[in-house]
Design a protein around this motif. Structure first.
Motif, PDB file in Angstrom:
ATOM      1  N   LEU A 115       0.895  -1.269  -0.187  1.00  0.00           N
ATOM      2  CA  LEU A 115      -0.014  -0.083  -0.132  1.00  0.00           C
ATOM      3  C   LEU A 115       0.814   1.103   0.053  1.00  0.00           C
ATOM      4  O   LEU A 115       1.774   1.502   0.921  1.00  0.00           O
ATOM      5  CB  LEU A 115      -0.717  -0.038   1.137  1.00  0.00           C
ATOM      6  CG  LEU A 115      -1.695   1.481   1.531  1.00  0.00           C
ATOM      7  CD1 LEU A 115      -2.718   1.620   0.447  1.00  0.00           C
ATOM      8  CD2 LEU A 115      -2.291   1.384   2.762  1.00  0.00           C
ATOM      9  N   LYS A 116       0.570   2.130  -0.791  1.00  0.00           N
ATOM     10  CA  LYS A 116       1.305   3.605  -1.023  1.00  0.00           C
ATOM     11  C   LYS A 116       0.049   4.580  -0.993  1.00  0.00           C
ATOM     12  O   LYS A 116      -0.454   4.772  -1.983  1.00  0.00           O
ATOM     13  CB  LYS A 116       2.238   3.841  -2.003  1.00  0.00           C
ATOM     14  CG  LYS A 116       2.940   4.761  -1.922  1.00  0.00           C
ATOM     15  CD  LYS A 116       4.219   5.250  -3.376  1.00  0.00           C
ATOM     16  CE  LYS A 116       5.071   6.035  -3.221  1.00  0.00           C
ATOM     17  NZ  LYS A 116       6.257   6.104  -4.169  1.00  0.00           N
ATOM     18  N   ALA A 117      -0.017   5.378   0.248  1.00  0.00           N
ATOM     19  CA  ALA A 117      -1.263   6.213   0.438  1.00  0.00           C
ATOM     20  C   ALA A 117      -0.578   7.392   0.441  1.00  0.00           C
ATOM     21  O   ALA A 117       0.192   7.849   1.737  1.00  0.00           O
ATOM     22  CB  ALA A 117      -2.231   5.767   1.672  1.00  0.00           C
ATOM     23  N   ALA A 118      -0.666   8.528  -0.307  1.00  0.00           N
ATOM     24  CA  ALA A 118       0.116   9.679  -0.248  1.00  0.00           C
ATOM     25  C   ALA A 118      -0.593  10.613   0.880  1.00  0.00           C
ATOM     26  O   ALA A 118      -0.041  11.494   1.451  1.00  0.00           O
ATOM     27  CB  ALA A 118      -0.141  10.548  -1.539  1.00  0.00           C
ATOM     28  N   TYR A 120      -8.285  14.818  -6.900  1.00  0.00           N
ATOM     29  CA  TYR A 120      -7.174  15.116  -5.930  1.00  0.00           C
ATOM     30  C   TYR A 120      -6.205  13.808  -5.633  1.00  0.00           C
ATOM     31  O   TYR A 120      -5.222  13.979  -5.700  1.00  0.00           O
ATOM     32  CB  TYR A 120      -7.658  15.703  -4.625  1.00  0.00           C
ATOM     33  CG  TYR A 120      -8.172  16.903  -4.584  1.00  0.00           C
ATOM     34  CD1 TYR A 120      -7.682  17.880  -5.488  1.00  0.00           C
ATOM     35  CD2 TYR A 120      -9.465  17.059  -3.712  1.00  0.00           C
ATOM     36  CE1 TYR A 120      -8.657  19.000  -5.507  1.00  0.00           C
ATOM     37  CE2 TYR A 120     -10.101  18.256  -4.028  1.00  0.00           C
ATOM     38  CZ  TYR A 120      -9.677  19.453  -4.548  1.00  0.00           C
ATOM     39  OH  TYR A 120     -10.413  20.522  -4.779  1.00  0.00           O
ATOM     40  N   ILE A 121      -7.105  12.597  -5.923  1.00  0.00           N
ATOM     41  CA  ILE A 121      -6.304  11.426  -5.651  1.00  0.00           C
ATOM     42  C   ILE A 121      -6.813  10.499  -6.947  1.00  0.00           C
ATOM     43  O   ILE A 121      -7.923  10.187  -7.058  1.00  0.00           O
ATOM     44  CB  ILE A 121      -6.724  10.898  -4.277  1.00  0.00           C
ATOM     45  CG1 ILE A 121      -6.461  11.716  -3.238  1.00  0.00           C
ATOM     46  CG2 ILE A 121      -6.320   9.482  -4.266  1.00  0.00           C
ATOM     47  CD1 ILE A 121      -4.771  11.485  -2.971  1.00  0.00           C
ATOM     48  N   THR A 122      -5.620   9.893  -7.032  1.00  0.00           N
ATOM     49  CA  THR A 122      -5.932   8.677  -8.276  1.00  0.00           C
ATOM     50  C   THR A 122      -5.344   7.443  -7.626  1.00  0.00           C
ATOM     51  O   THR A 122      -4.297   7.187  -6.953  1.00  0.00           O
ATOM     52  CB  THR A 122      -5.035   8.884  -9.435  1.00  0.00           C
ATOM     53  OG1 THR A 122      -5.391  10.110  -9.920  1.00  0.00           O
ATOM     54  CG2 THR A 122      -5.370   7.869 -10.600  1.00  0.00           C
ATOM     55  N   LEU A 146      -2.052  -1.232  -3.845  1.00  0.00           N
ATOM     56  CA  LEU A 146      -2.940  -0.240  -4.032  1.00  0.00           C
ATOM     57  C   LEU A 146      -2.093   1.192  -3.951  1.00  0.00           C
ATOM     58  O   LEU A 146      -1.686   1.078  -2.934  1.00  0.00           O
ATOM     59  CB  LEU A 146      -3.904  -0.483  -2.816  1.00  0.00           C
ATOM     60  CG  LEU A 146      -4.777   0.859  -2.933  1.00  0.00           C
ATOM     61  CD1 LEU A 146      -5.916   0.986  -3.966  1.00  0.00           C
ATOM     62  CD2 LEU A 146      -5.746   0.701  -1.679  1.00  0.00           C
ATOM     63  N   ASN A 147      -2.007   1.973  -4.952  1.00  0.00           N
ATOM     64  CA  ASN A 147      -1.303   3.247  -5.076  1.00  0.00           C
ATOM     65  C   ASN A 147      -2.431   4.172  -4.901  1.00  0.00           C
ATOM     66  O   ASN A 147      -3.230   4.440  -5.668  1.00  0.00           O
ATOM     67  CB  ASN A 147      -0.618   3.207  -6.355  1.00  0.00           C
ATOM     68  CG  ASN A 147       0.465   4.389  -6.142  1.00  0.00           C
ATOM     69  OD1 ASN A 147       0.467   5.164  -5.196  1.00  0.00           O
ATOM     70  ND2 ASN A 147       1.176   4.570  -7.231  1.00  0.00           N
ATOM     71  N   LEU A 148      -2.591   5.278  -3.904  1.00  0.00           N
ATOM     72  CA  LEU A 148      -3.508   6.198  -3.757  1.00  0.00           C
ATOM     73  C   LEU A 148      -2.394   7.402  -4.050  1.00  0.00           C
ATOM     74  O   LEU A 148      -1.708   8.091  -3.118  1.00  0.00           O
ATOM     75  CB  LEU A 148      -4.036   6.537  -2.444  1.00  0.00           C
ATOM     76  CG  LEU A 148      -4.764   5.145  -1.980  1.00  0.00           C
ATOM     77  CD1 LEU A 148      -5.430   5.104  -0.558  1.00  0.00           C
ATOM     78  CD2 LEU A 148      -5.958   5.086  -2.854  1.00  0.00           C
ATOM     79  N   LYS A 149      -2.339   7.943  -5.343  1.00  0.00           N
ATOM     80  CA  LYS A 149      -1.505   9.052  -5.829  1.00  0.00           C
ATOM     81  C   LYS A 149      -2.172  10.259  -5.718  1.00  0.00           C
ATOM     82  O   LYS A 149      -3.121  10.497  -6.136  1.00  0.00           O
ATOM     83  CB  LYS A 149      -1.062   8.816  -7.106  1.00  0.00           C
ATOM     84  CG  LYS A 149      -0.206   9.558  -7.833  1.00  0.00           C
ATOM     85  CD  LYS A 149       0.290   9.103  -9.276  1.00  0.00           C
ATOM     86  CE  LYS A 149       1.088  10.058  -9.874  1.00  0.00           C
ATOM     87  NZ  LYS A 149       1.580   9.849 -11.274  1.00  0.00           N
ATOM     88  N   ASP A 150      -1.285  11.304  -5.045  1.00  0.00           N
ATOM     89  CA  ASP A 150      -1.654  12.750  -4.902  1.00  0.00           C
ATOM     90  C   ASP A 150      -1.570  13.451  -6.548  1.00  0.00           C
ATOM     91  O   ASP A 150      -0.331  13.288  -7.013  1.00  0.00           O
ATOM     92  CB  ASP A 150      -0.788  13.525  -4.018  1.00  0.00           C
ATOM     93  CG  ASP A 150      -1.232  14.974  -3.693  1.00  0.00           C
ATOM     94  OD1 ASP A 150      -2.015  15.290  -4.560  1.00  0.00           O
ATOM     95  OD2 ASP A 150      -1.004  15.269  -2.685  1.00  0.00           O
ATOM     96  N   ASN A 151      -2.528  13.918  -6.864  1.00  0.00           N
ATOM     97  CA  ASN A 151      -2.416  14.509  -8.346  1.00  0.00           C
ATOM     98  C   ASN A 151      -1.899  16.033  -8.133  1.00  0.00           C
ATOM     99  O   ASN A 151      -1.774  16.557  -9.348  1.00  0.00           O
ATOM    100  CB  ASN A 151      -3.845  14.808  -8.704  1.00  0.00           C
ATOM    101  CG  ASN A 151      -4.188  13.309  -9.229  1.00  0.00           C
ATOM    102  OD1 ASN A 151      -3.613  12.310  -9.500  1.00  0.00           O
ATOM    103  ND2 ASN A 151      -5.822  13.054  -9.381  1.00  0.00           N
ATOM    104  N   GLY A 152      -1.638  16.515  -6.985  1.00  0.00           N
ATOM    105  CA  GLY A 152      -1.196  17.806  -6.937  1.00  0.00           C
ATOM    106  C   GLY A 152      -1.973  18.911  -7.055  1.00  0.00           C
ATOM    107  O   GLY A 152      -1.684  19.921  -7.246  1.00  0.00           O
ATOM    108  N   ASN A 153      -3.420  18.648  -7.152  1.00  0.00           N
ATOM    109  CA  ASN A 153      -4.252  19.435  -7.436  1.00  0.00           C
ATOM    110  C   ASN A 153      -4.843  20.322  -6.091  1.00  0.00           C
ATOM    111  O   ASN A 153      -5.647  21.393  -6.313  1.00  0.00           O
ATOM    112  CB  ASN A 153      -5.394  19.353  -8.107  1.00  0.00           C
ATOM    113  CG  ASN A 153      -5.052  18.602  -9.623  1.00  0.00           C
ATOM    114  OD1 ASN A 153      -4.095  19.296 -10.039  1.00  0.00           O
ATOM    115  ND2 ASN A 153      -5.571  17.804 -10.053  1.00  0.00           N
TER     116      ASN A 153
END
Length: 294
Positions: free
Chosen positions: A41-44, A69-71, A87-94
């Motif tokens: 798991l990688k949760a930003a 905001y999150i992908t 599971l990757n919860l990636k920060d879109n930087g918005n």
């Protein structure tokens, strides 16, 4: 005939404006060929909860998030009898600067717009690698068979434990925790039945609580920079040895009744080197603090 694991993803969208919430449901269905599960798991950011659930799914995930905001990315692969899933919860930087600051300084506040429930079964052995950026996480390992566990917190509040007081179903080889700027609390650590416990603290804080009497011997290796490590021991006397690496800057405290048998080596009143449930601490302390409490 080759056996396969089926990945099922169900996606729904609630709302029609820019703040629409995406609801997602990921499952891995097991046909019996999977013998071990490796999950990363990688949760930003956000709030993540982990617990066990009886059933036929080795992994069952329910979540909702704002796609602006999150992908979220979920996948799996099967090699022989080993399942790899992530599971990757990636920060879109918005997100705006103020929102990011509120997540950093409000680590213990639940993020209802980015919330995930992750369930594991109670009959498969797991190797878990859990990485958290900001936000908070609650991990209940009761009645799960965990072989190896790694938890990393950049600037998140993470609480781990055996809340139902049900021990790890197998003996754990290594329990590893790394804290940068965040804070991590681990309760009832004795129920992990871990042979090795590795801890690293940068500027944050880590609490290790051995609420129950240890059932097996464990080696605990800890390196503390400018942060703090608190170790809570049960009220009963248990065999413990603490070896401190000498350093110029330190705040170090052991409970009353411990004695120093040689330079920077401390033992409890019931210490014996061959005790079946010996806790053996090896600590490298720089500018922070290490405090043992009962």
């Amino acid at each position: 005939m080759q056996k396969v694991l089926l990945l099922v993803a169900i996606v729904g969208i609630a709302g029609m404006n820019g703040l629409a919430q995406t609801k997602e449901h990921f499952t891995v269905q097991d046909d019996g060929s999977c013998e071990k599960v490796y999950f990363k798991l990688k949760a930003a950011s956000g709030t993540c909860e982990i617990r066990t659930r009886k059933g036929d799914y080795p992994i069952n995930i329910l979540g909702n998030h704002n796609e602006e905001y999150i992908t979220s990315e979920f996948g799996q692969s099967l090699g022989g009898t080993r399942l790899n899933a992530w599971l990757n919860l990636k920060d879109n930087g918005n997100e705006g600067f103020g929102t990011k600051l509120s997540k950093i300084f409000g680590k213990k506040t639940m993020d209802t717009e980015n919330y995930w429930n992750i369930y594991f079964t109670d009959y498969k052995p797991y190797n878990l690698n859990l990485n958290y950026g900001v936000g908070n996480a609650y991990i209940d390992l009761s009645d799960i068979a965990v072989e190896n566990l790694k938890i990393s917190s950049a600037n998140a509040h993470v609480k781990v434990g055996y809340l139902s007081k049900l021990q790890n179903k197998i003996e754990m080889d290594t329990f590893m925790v790394s804290v940068d700027l965040g804070d991590v609390e681990i309760e009832r650590l004795s129920l992990a039945r871990a042979k090795n416990i590795l801890a690293e603290v940068g500027f944050g804080s880590l609490v290790l609580s051995f609420d129950e009497l240890p059932q097996r011997a464990s080696e605990i290796w800890a390196r503390v920079g400018a942060g703090s490590l608190e170790i809570n021991l049960p009220n009963e006397d248990i065999p413990i040895i603490v070896r401190m690496k000498d350093t110029s800057y330190r705040k170090f405290k052991v409970p009353e009744g411990f004695k120093e048998i040689r330079d920077n080596v401390f033992v409890s009143s019931v210490y014996t080197p061959d005790a079946a449930n010996l806790l053996e601490f090896n600590i490298d302390l720089s500018m922070g603090s290490v405090v043992f409490k009962k």
